[in-house]
Write an enzyme that holds these catalytic residues in place. Structure first.
Site, PDB file in Angstrom:
ATOM      1  N   GLN A  51      10.514  -3.275  -6.678  1.00 40.15           N
ATOM      2  CA  GLN A  51      10.186  -4.005  -7.912  1.00 40.15           C
ATOM      3  C   GLN A  51      11.431  -4.344  -8.718  1.00 40.15           C
ATOM      4  OE1 GLN A  51       6.867  -1.107  -9.095  1.00 40.15           O
ATOM      5  NE2 GLN A  51       6.198  -3.034 -10.000  1.00 40.15           N
ATOM      6  N   CYS A  91      -0.030  -3.686 -12.781  1.00 37.70           N
ATOM      7  CA  CYS A  91       1.277  -3.531 -12.145  1.00 37.70           C
ATOM      8  C   CYS A  91       2.320  -4.274 -12.968  1.00 37.70           C
ATOM      9  CB  CYS A  91       1.212  -4.111 -10.731  1.00 37.70           C
ATOM     10  SG  CYS A  91       2.776  -4.047  -9.845  1.00 37.70           S
ATOM     11  N   LEU A  92       3.483  -3.668 -13.167  1.00 36.42           N
ATOM     12  CA  LEU A  92       4.543  -4.310 -13.942  1.00 36.42           C
ATOM     13  C   LEU A  92       5.017  -5.606 -13.282  1.00 36.42           C
ATOM     14  CD1 LEU A  92       6.641  -1.185 -15.015  1.00 36.42           C
ATOM     15  CD2 LEU A  92       5.031  -2.494 -16.412  1.00 36.42           C
ATOM     16  N   HIS A 133      -0.571   3.518  -5.380  1.00 35.11           N
ATOM     17  CA  HIS A 133      -0.127   2.179  -5.802  1.00 35.11           C
ATOM     18  C   HIS A 133       1.369   2.005  -5.521  1.00 35.11           C
ATOM     19  CE1 HIS A 133      -0.091  -1.261  -8.824  1.00 35.11           C
ATOM     20  NE2 HIS A 133       1.192  -0.986  -8.685  1.00 35.11           N
ATOM     21  N   GLU A 134       2.166   2.998  -5.934  1.00 39.61           N
ATOM     22  CA  GLU A 134       3.629   2.871  -5.776  1.00 39.61           C
ATOM     23  C   GLU A 134       4.032   2.916  -4.312  1.00 39.61           C
ATOM     24  OE1 GLU A 134       5.166   1.762  -8.210  1.00 39.61           O
ATOM     25  OE2 GLU A 134       3.622   2.231  -9.682  1.00 39.61           O
ATOM     26  N   HIS A 137       3.851  -0.357  -2.617  1.00 39.49           N
ATOM     27  CA  HIS A 137       4.986  -1.257  -2.869  1.00 39.49           C
ATOM     28  C   HIS A 137       6.061  -1.106  -1.790  1.00 39.49           C
ATOM     29  CE1 HIS A 137       4.226  -3.256  -6.679  1.00 39.49           C
ATOM     30  NE2 HIS A 137       3.898  -2.128  -7.274  1.00 39.49           N
TER      31      HIS A 137
HETATM   32 NI    NI Z   1       2.951  -1.948  -9.104  1.00 36.21          NI
END
Ligand code: NI
Length: 155
Positions: A51, A91-92, A133-134, A137
């Protein structure tokens, strides 16, 4: 304190597979610090290295109320999971949106810490959700591909 630029949906790096970290060094320690700063500044509960444009298997998480319980996971692997939870996720890298995702309600993860010592961590509820979630990624998967129904646009 150094903030990194958060990549957003549409950036191809978010769809790539991250590589394991083989040794700790100054550069990666700085990355960890910067990722924590960036996550807290953005009021997020988790952030994965891709990210911020780095394809390394590293995530930071903090689901505590006070934002004073940082968790650093290097080369994390889910080794056990159980149950299910269905709830709202954001999510950012997908600003201003949220959606409903079903995840395991419990996970056990094996990872390395910033000293490259192996450890195991168990999480339920929000922590379990954040871990899943992470970790997604790191395999180039955004939660938006798992949303049940429509994404909600938050005003
Ligand atoms: Ni995220």
């Amino acid at each position: 304190m150094a903030l990194r630029n958060i990549r957003v949906e549409g950036d191809s790096i978010l769809g790539k597979i991250s590589k394991p970290i083989t040794e700790m060094n100054e550069k990666t320690l700085t990355l960890i610090e910067d990722m924590l700063d960036t996550m807290y500044e953005a009021n997020g509960v988790g952030l994965a290295a891709p990210q911020v444009g780095i394809l390394k298997r590293l995530v930071v998480i903090d689901v505590s109320e006070e934002g004073d319980e940082p968790i650093i996971l290097i080369n994390p692997e889910i080794i056990d999971k159980d149950g299910s939870q269905t709830g709202e996720e954001g999510c950012l890298s997908v600003p201003g949106k949220s959606g409903v995702v079903t995840r395991a309600n419990y996970v056990k993860v094996r990872a390395f810490d910033e000293n490259m010592d192996v450890f195991e961590l168990e999480g339920n509820g929000l922590l379990a959700r954040a871990i899943q979630h992470e970790l997604d990624h790191l395999d180039g998967v955004l939660y938006t591909t798992k949303v049940e129904g429509e994404l909600t646009v938050n005003k």
